[in-house]
Design a protein around this motif. Structure first.
Motif, PDB file in Angstrom:
ATOM      1  N   VAL A  76       0.812  -1.217   0.000  1.00 53.75           N
ATOM      2  CA  VAL A  76       0.000   0.000   0.000  1.00 53.75           C
ATOM      3  C   VAL A  76       0.847   1.269   0.000  1.00 53.75           C
ATOM      4  CG1 VAL A  76      -2.125  -0.878   1.053  1.00 53.75           C
ATOM      5  CG2 VAL A  76      -0.215  -0.153   2.526  1.00 53.75           C
ATOM      6  N   SER A  77       0.290   2.288  -0.659  1.00 57.38           N
ATOM      7  CA  SER A  77       0.816   3.653  -0.583  1.00 57.38           C
ATOM      8  C   SER A  77       0.129   4.367   0.566  1.00 57.38           C
ATOM      9  CB  SER A  77       0.467   4.429  -1.852  1.00 57.38           C
ATOM     10  OG  SER A  77       1.269   4.060  -2.924  1.00 57.38           O
ATOM     11  N   ALA A  78       0.586   5.566   0.841  1.00 52.01           N
ATOM     12  CA  ALA A  78      -0.125   6.437   1.777  1.00 52.01           C
ATOM     13  C   ALA A  78      -1.399   6.932   1.106  1.00 52.01           C
ATOM     14  CB  ALA A  78       0.759   7.619   2.137  1.00 52.01           C
ATOM     15  N   MET A  79      -2.391   7.307   1.894  1.00 54.76           N
ATOM     16  CA  MET A  79      -3.603   7.909   1.328  1.00 54.76           C
ATOM     17  C   MET A  79      -3.193   9.128   0.504  1.00 54.76           C
ATOM     18  SD  MET A  79      -5.889   7.766   4.752  1.00 54.76           S
ATOM     19  CE  MET A  79      -7.328   6.720   4.868  1.00 54.76           C
ATOM     20  N   LYS A 116      -1.212  12.525   1.426  1.00 54.32           N
ATOM     21  CA  LYS A 116      -0.605  12.397   2.763  1.00 54.32           C
ATOM     22  C   LYS A 116       0.914  12.634   2.722  1.00 54.32           C
ATOM     23  CE  LYS A 116      -1.310  12.141   6.886  1.00 54.32           C
ATOM     24  NZ  LYS A 116      -2.239  13.126   7.466  1.00 54.32           N
ATOM     25  N   THR A 117       1.575  11.982   1.758  1.00 51.73           N
ATOM     26  CA  THR A 117       3.034  12.111   1.722  1.00 51.73           C
ATOM     27  C   THR A 117       3.437  13.566   1.473  1.00 51.73           C
ATOM     28  OG1 THR A 117       3.111   9.862   0.861  1.00 51.73           O
ATOM     29  CG2 THR A 117       5.153  11.126   0.759  1.00 51.73           C
ATOM     30  N   ASN A 118       2.712  14.247   0.575  1.00 46.64           N
ATOM     31  CA  ASN A 118       3.002  15.674   0.336  1.00 46.64           C
ATOM     32  C   ASN A 118       2.863  16.475   1.617  1.00 46.64           C
ATOM     33  OD1 ASN A 118       3.466  15.259  -2.349  1.00 46.64           O
ATOM     34  ND2 ASN A 118       1.413  15.897  -3.010  1.00 46.64           N
ATOM     35  N   GLY A 172       2.980   7.630   6.451  1.00 45.76           N
ATOM     36  CA  GLY A 172       1.687   7.577   5.765  1.00 45.76           C
ATOM     37  C   GLY A 172       1.321   6.145   5.384  1.00 45.76           C
ATOM     38  N   GLU A 173       2.304   5.388   4.949  1.00 47.90           N
ATOM     39  CA  GLU A 173       2.076   4.001   4.532  1.00 47.90           C
ATOM     40  C   GLU A 173       1.710   3.115   5.722  1.00 47.90           C
ATOM     41  OE1 GLU A 173       3.999   5.990   2.838  1.00 47.90           O
ATOM     42  OE2 GLU A 173       3.562   5.504   0.741  1.00 47.90           O
ATOM     43  N   ASN A 174       2.242   3.439   6.905  1.00 49.35           N
ATOM     44  CA  ASN A 174       1.933   2.616   8.080  1.00 49.35           C
ATOM     45  C   ASN A 174       0.440   2.648   8.392  1.00 49.35           C
ATOM     46  OD1 ASN A 174       4.665   2.291   8.224  1.00 49.35           O
ATOM     47  ND2 ASN A 174       4.972   3.710   9.930  1.00 49.35           N
ATOM     48  N   GLY A 189       4.352   0.112   1.648  1.00 50.41           N
ATOM     49  CA  GLY A 189       5.293   0.345   0.553  1.00 50.41           C
ATOM     50  C   GLY A 189       6.227   1.497   0.857  1.00 50.41           C
ATOM     51  N   PHE A 190       7.236   1.699  -0.038  1.00 52.61           N
ATOM     52  CA  PHE A 190       8.011   2.943  -0.024  1.00 52.61           C
ATOM     53  C   PHE A 190       9.098   2.967   1.050  1.00 52.61           C
ATOM     54  CE2 PHE A 190       7.517   7.691   1.300  1.00 52.61           C
ATOM     55  CZ  PHE A 190       8.367   8.181   0.327  1.00 52.61           C
ATOM     56  N   GLN A 191       9.123   1.992   1.971  1.00 51.23           N
ATOM     57  CA  GLN A 191      10.019   2.093   3.121  1.00 51.23           C
ATOM     58  C   GLN A 191      10.841   0.834   3.359  1.00 51.23           C
ATOM     59  OE1 GLN A 191       7.579   0.910   6.809  1.00 51.23           O
ATOM     60  NE2 GLN A 191       6.388   2.577   5.954  1.00 51.23           N
ATOM     61  N   GLY A 209      12.306   7.030  -2.337  1.00 53.13           N
ATOM     62  CA  GLY A 209      12.087   8.083  -3.336  1.00 53.13           C
ATOM     63  C   GLY A 209      10.625   8.127  -3.702  1.00 53.13           C
ATOM     64  N   ARG A 210      10.155   9.320  -4.136  1.00 56.80           N
ATOM     65  CA  ARG A 210       8.732   9.503  -4.426  1.00 56.80           C
ATOM     66  C   ARG A 210       8.257   8.488  -5.471  1.00 56.80           C
ATOM     67  NH1 ARG A 210       6.243  13.899  -2.292  1.00 56.80           N
ATOM     68  NH2 ARG A 210       4.495  12.483  -2.545  1.00 56.80           N
ATOM     69  N   GLY A 211       7.096   7.967  -5.222  1.00 57.72           N
ATOM     70  CA  GLY A 211       6.550   6.932  -6.116  1.00 57.72           C
ATOM     71  C   GLY A 211       7.131   5.557  -5.840  1.00 57.72           C
ATOM     72  N   GLY A 212       7.882   5.443  -4.745  1.00 55.78           N
ATOM     73  CA  GLY A 212       8.667   4.231  -4.484  1.00 55.78           C
ATOM     74  C   GLY A 212       7.876   2.983  -4.148  1.00 55.78           C
ATOM     75  N   SER A 213       6.589   3.123  -3.844  1.00 54.18           N
ATOM     76  CA  SER A 213       5.859   1.892  -3.512  1.00 54.18           C
ATOM     77  C   SER A 213       5.659   0.995  -4.742  1.00 54.18           C
ATOM     78  CB  SER A 213       4.535   2.209  -2.820  1.00 54.18           C
ATOM     79  OG  SER A 213       3.804   3.112  -3.579  1.00 54.18           O
ATOM     80  N   ASP A 214       5.730   1.555  -5.946  1.00 54.55           N
ATOM     81  CA  ASP A 214       5.748   0.708  -7.148  1.00 54.55           C
ATOM     82  C   ASP A 214       6.952  -0.229  -7.088  1.00 54.55           C
ATOM     83  OD1 ASP A 214       3.568   2.055  -8.216  1.00 54.55           O
ATOM     84  OD2 ASP A 214       4.800   3.405  -9.438  1.00 54.55           O
ATOM     85  N   THR A 215       8.077   0.341  -6.692  1.00 51.99           N
ATOM     86  CA  THR A 215       9.307  -0.439  -6.627  1.00 51.99           C
ATOM     87  C   THR A 215       9.225  -1.494  -5.524  1.00 51.99           C
ATOM     88  OG1 THR A 215      10.558   1.393  -7.540  1.00 51.99           O
ATOM     89  CG2 THR A 215      11.812  -0.255  -6.322  1.00 51.99           C
TER      90      THR A 215
END
Ligand code: ASP
Ligand code: MG
Length: 412
Positions: free
Chosen positions: A40-43, A46-48, A73-75, A136-138, A150-156
């Motif tokens: 999951v990403s943050a809502m 949220k990250t902004n 945010g992802e948590n 994701g992202f972390q 990095g931004r958009g990192g939950s895809d990765t």
């Protein structure tokens, strides 16, 4: 049980209601016999907001604390998604990156994943858990600090999990229903692609089609992870979305898969530089040190030992480029007569693996632009791409004309 990775982006988990809708899709895949790993990403937004809080608190922030804040945010979404699934009687639990642990480098705010041990989550699947929800992202650095990718990192994150767990597929749920032949905002004749090759997606991703983080496509290509980009706002069907896959899986394809554009380009020209060994190094060395992302480069033929050097870079890096070159000149590292910046340019590119086996693609592109009276300022090519720099005011026209010329327009 086969494993499926499902990634939900910010807009797909923006509200509790949307989390419920996403959870229903997961429930369906569980019923289909999959063990599911959700990333999951943050809502959305949220990250902004978190980044803003950090910058307001500490302009020259400690990157380790930046990561501690922006990863949070992802948590929230991971926990909420696990709770939602439990309410639906689907056995699920959440994992933060460090609990897996997602091991990364210590490059805070742009860390790279180094390893994802699978034993932890696999043991839970063996005990009867059906869904692992991962933030994701972390990840966690060798020093034991929280990192972000990095931004958009939950895809990765999603692709890395699919590779580590040998998932059958990695579904990326987002707010667009797939990858298009070009930006649908520029022409309503843009068509959704059923399939696209990793290489093509990589070119389109780095050329400004913001569907997937570039790094995630690189990873997918390296580990041959089949990626499906789907909208979470549409009913499920078998031909939904776009499959990003290996070339061999694409049976029939156009020579050109898509037309990409990037509006925020600038062209800089150094006039009268001495044409001698080391000149390119002395220009592009300082630019690299200043963090300028140089894209296209053209060195003119020289007359009387002097030449012009032209390059392009993102428009918001022009000031930095000018300063780096001025400083290098003041320090006697380079000499040039003038530095001319043209900030009214845009880049338009055609991309397709079919170009490898077809001649005349570039010529056709140039003829198409000529027929529209559009002047080309700089050209670069690679095996599967031709890019041109043109006046920004013709960008839309160029995209539309090329889209039509290469047979990409959808049937009227
Ligand atoms: N939430 C992070 C971001 O907005 C990561 C992601 O969504 O991919 O960049
Ligand atoms: Mg994203």
């Amino acid at each position: 049980m086969p494993i499926l990775v499902m990634k939900f982006g910010g807009t797909s988990v923006a509200t509790l209601d949307r989390i419920r809708r996403a959870a229903k899709r997961v429930g369906r895949e569980v019923a289909n016999g999959y063990d599911v790993i959700i990333i999951v990403s943050a809502m959305s937004g949220k990250t902004n907001e978190l980044v803003g809080w950090v910058e307001e608190t500490s302009p020259l922030f400690d990157a380790r604390e930046y990561d501690a804040v922006v990863s949070s945010g992802e948590n929230v979404t991971a926990g909420l998604m696990a709770l939602t699934l439990q309410e639906m009687d689907v056995p699920a639990r959440s994992w933060q990156g460090w609990q897996v642990p997602v091991q990364t480098t210590s490059a805070h705010a742009s860390a790279r994943i180094e390893a994802i041990p699978t034993d932890n989550i696999m043991a839970k699947f063996a005990e009867g858990m059906q869904v692992a929800v991962v933030a994701g992202f972390q990840g966690i650095s060798p020093e034991g600090r929280i990192t972000t990718l990095g931004r958009g990192g939950s895809d990765t994150t999603a692709v890395a999990f699919a590779a580590a767990f040998g998932a059958e597929r990695c579904d990326i749920y987002t707010d667009v229903d797939g990858v298009y032949t070009t930006d649908p905002r520029i022409t309503d004749k843009a068509r959704k692609l059923d399939r696209i090759a990793f290489e093509e997606m990589l070119e389109l991703a780095s050329l400004g089609a913001k569907v997937l983080q570039t790094r995630s496509v690189e990873l997918a290509m390296r580990y041959n992870v089949r990626l499906r980009v789907v909208s979470s706002f549409e009913e499920m069907s078998d031909d939904a979305g776009t499959l990003v896959c290996a070339e061999e899986e694409i049976v029939e394809s156009n020579v050109v898969a898509g037309v990409a554009h990037s509006r925020d380009e600038a062209k800089l020209t150094l006039t009268d530089v001495a044409d001698k060994p080391g000149i390119a190094a002395s220009i592009f060395g300082p630019l690299a040190e200043a963090g300028v992302n140089v894209d296209m480069i053209v060195q003119n033929i020289s007359e009387g030992g002097m030449t012009d050097m032209t390059f392009s870079c993102p428009i918001n890096e022009v000031k930095r480029a000018e300063k780096a070159l001025d400083d290098a000149r003041a320090a006697g590292q380079i000499d040039y007569a003038d530095l001319v910046a043209d900030t009214d340019v845009a880049k338009v590119s055609i991309v397709g693996i079919g170009m490898r086996s077809h001649a005349g693609v570039a010529a056709k592109m140039f003829q198409t632009l000529r027929d529209e009276g559009i002047n080309i300022k700089v050209i670069t090519t690679s095996e599967i791409k031709v890019s041109v720099l043109i006046d920004r005011k013709y960008m839309e026209l160029a995209v539309q004309a090329l889209h039509d010329a290469f047979g990409l327009d959808k049937a009227a």
